[in-house]
Scaffold this motif. Sequence first.
Motif, mmCIF file in Angstrom:
data_model
loop_
_atom_site.group_PDB
_atom_site.id
_atom_site.type_symbol
_atom_site.label_atom_id
_atom_site.label_comp_id
_atom_site.label_asym_id
_atom_site.label_seq_id
_atom_site.Cartn_x
_atom_site.Cartn_y
_atom_site.Cartn_z
ATOM 1 N N LEU A 113 6.295 10.934 4.604
ATOM 2 C CA LEU A 113 6.583 11.636 5.850
ATOM 3 C C LEU A 113 6.368 13.140 5.751
ATOM 4 O O LEU A 113 6.324 13.831 6.777
ATOM 5 N N ASN A 114 6.221 13.659 4.531
ATOM 6 C CA ASN A 114 5.922 15.083 4.324
ATOM 7 C C ASN A 114 4.620 15.245 3.546
ATOM 8 O O ASN A 114 4.470 16.145 2.729
ATOM 9 N N ASP A 115 3.665 14.369 3.815
ATOM 10 C CA ASP A 115 2.407 14.332 3.070
ATOM 11 C C ASP A 115 1.539 15.552 3.384
ATOM 12 O O ASP A 115 1.231 15.835 4.536
ATOM 13 N N SER A 132 0.852 -1.186 0.000
ATOM 14 C CA SER A 132 0.000 0.000 0.000
ATOM 15 C C SER A 132 0.887 1.236 0.000
ATOM 16 O O SER A 132 1.587 1.511 0.969
ATOM 17 N N VAL A 133 0.861 1.989 -1.087
ATOM 18 C CA VAL A 133 1.715 3.175 -1.234
ATOM 19 C C VAL A 133 0.867 4.416 -0.973
ATOM 20 O O VAL A 133 0.167 4.913 -1.860
ATOM 21 N N GLY A 134 0.895 4.882 0.264
ATOM 22 C CA GLY A 134 0.104 6.061 0.626
ATOM 23 C C GLY A 134 -1.372 5.783 0.791
ATOM 24 O O GLY A 134 -2.182 6.716 0.746
ATOM 25 N N GLY A 179 9.240 12.156 0.846
ATOM 26 C CA GLY A 179 8.554 13.124 0.010
ATOM 27 C C GLY A 179 7.113 13.397 0.377
ATOM 28 O O GLY A 179 6.574 12.885 1.361
ATOM 29 N N ASP A 180 6.465 14.228 -0.437
ATOM 30 C CA ASP A 180 5.035 14.504 -0.332
ATOM 31 C C ASP A 180 4.279 13.314 -0.917
ATOM 32 O O ASP A 180 4.887 12.335 -1.352
ATOM 33 N N HIS A 181 2.958 13.386 -0.945
ATOM 34 C CA HIS A 181 2.119 12.256 -1.331
ATOM 35 C C HIS A 181 2.499 11.700 -2.707
ATOM 36 O O HIS A 181 2.505 12.418 -3.711
ATOM 37 N N LEU A 182 2.840 10.409 -2.733
ATOM 38 C CA LEU A 182 3.218 9.660 -3.937
ATOM 39 C C LEU A 182 4.464 10.206 -4.614
ATOM 40 O O LEU A 182 4.689 9.944 -5.806
ATOM 41 N N GLN A 183 5.289 10.942 -3.873
ATOM 42 C CA GLN A 183 6.531 11.478 -4.423
ATOM 43 C C GLN A 183 7.708 10.648 -3.912
ATOM 44 O O GLN A 183 8.023 10.658 -2.717
ATOM 45 N N PHE A 184 8.329 9.898 -4.817
ATOM 46 C CA PHE A 184 9.485 9.092 -4.443
ATOM 47 C C PHE A 184 10.375 8.923 -5.671
ATOM 48 O O PHE A 184 9.920 9.051 -6.818
ATOM 49 N N SER A 185 11.625 8.638 -5.428
ATOM 50 C CA SER A 185 12.577 8.482 -6.521
ATOM 51 C C SER A 185 12.606 7.045 -7.025
ATOM 52 O O SER A 185 12.177 6.114 -6.330
#
Length: 305
Positions: A230-232, A137-139, A286-292
């Motif tokens: 963590l910064n959602d 579950s991603v977010g 990152g913010d919601h659904l923001q990842f590298s």
Amino acid sequence: MASAKRVAVLQRLLILLGACCGRISGSLAGPLPLVIWHGMGDSCCNPMSMGYIKELVEKKIPGIYVLSLEIGRSLIEDMENSFFLDVNDQVAFVCDKLANDPKLQGGYNAMGFSQGGQFLRAVVQRCPSPPMVNLISVGGQHQGVYGFPRCPGESSHLCDWIRKMLDIGAYTKAVQQRLVQAQYWHDPLKEEEYRKHSLFLADINQERCINETYKINLMSLKKFVMVRFLNDTMVDPPASEWFGYYRSGQAKETVPLNETALYKEDRLGLKEMDQGGQLEFLGAEGDHLQFSKEWFYENILPFLQ
């Protein structure tokens, strides 16, 4: 009562055996397939979102079958349904689709993004065949939301309308039946109203009564992985992504999963899963659904191989 417990234990063992056999079958025939469910305002095949994720996985796991779910007959309908099609109908549609896909019969992994996370959890709880092995579950907002600070940019006009509808009355019959987000709207100030009128989340979270099948099916997972951003700034509260939520009766203080009644009463088997090492809590900066891409490969890929 003892007989009922023996039946429940036997059912669980059979499900676990089925998942095990699915993993063996998948390893012999090739990599275990992956099913993806997108989030609010997105679609199955957007090259900037789900299409990109599909490509990332296929690059690292050659030969993998990736099914990115399209809920509807077109990309536009798929996006619209993420706002307006009853979640229970969506889950039933997906269950039927998975049951009739010959490539998934040996088992599969599943990865849901944002609301797709809790929707796929409903799939494993309600539809154990074919067996889901790992759920990522991603977010996902597993205890629901109590606000929409912001929404996907292209859908901003829809988000404004959603806010107005939720303000009018999230638990009215008309709003519940016509608005997806109302079905996982969890008002901590109106817990009784939520439990009574929520058409989706209150059911899969066992808020009204205990469905032992839901519990057995969820516990059949090898791993239930929850990613929290963590910064959602979109999910309210972000703690819902790790199955935490506001302490009942107010909307300021949040409590983690292990302090919730759902965990203490073990209505879903999460306490037992946690103690057995089946739960994984991952954080992304990152913010919601923001990842590298690098974060995805390091943290998510191991659960797909």
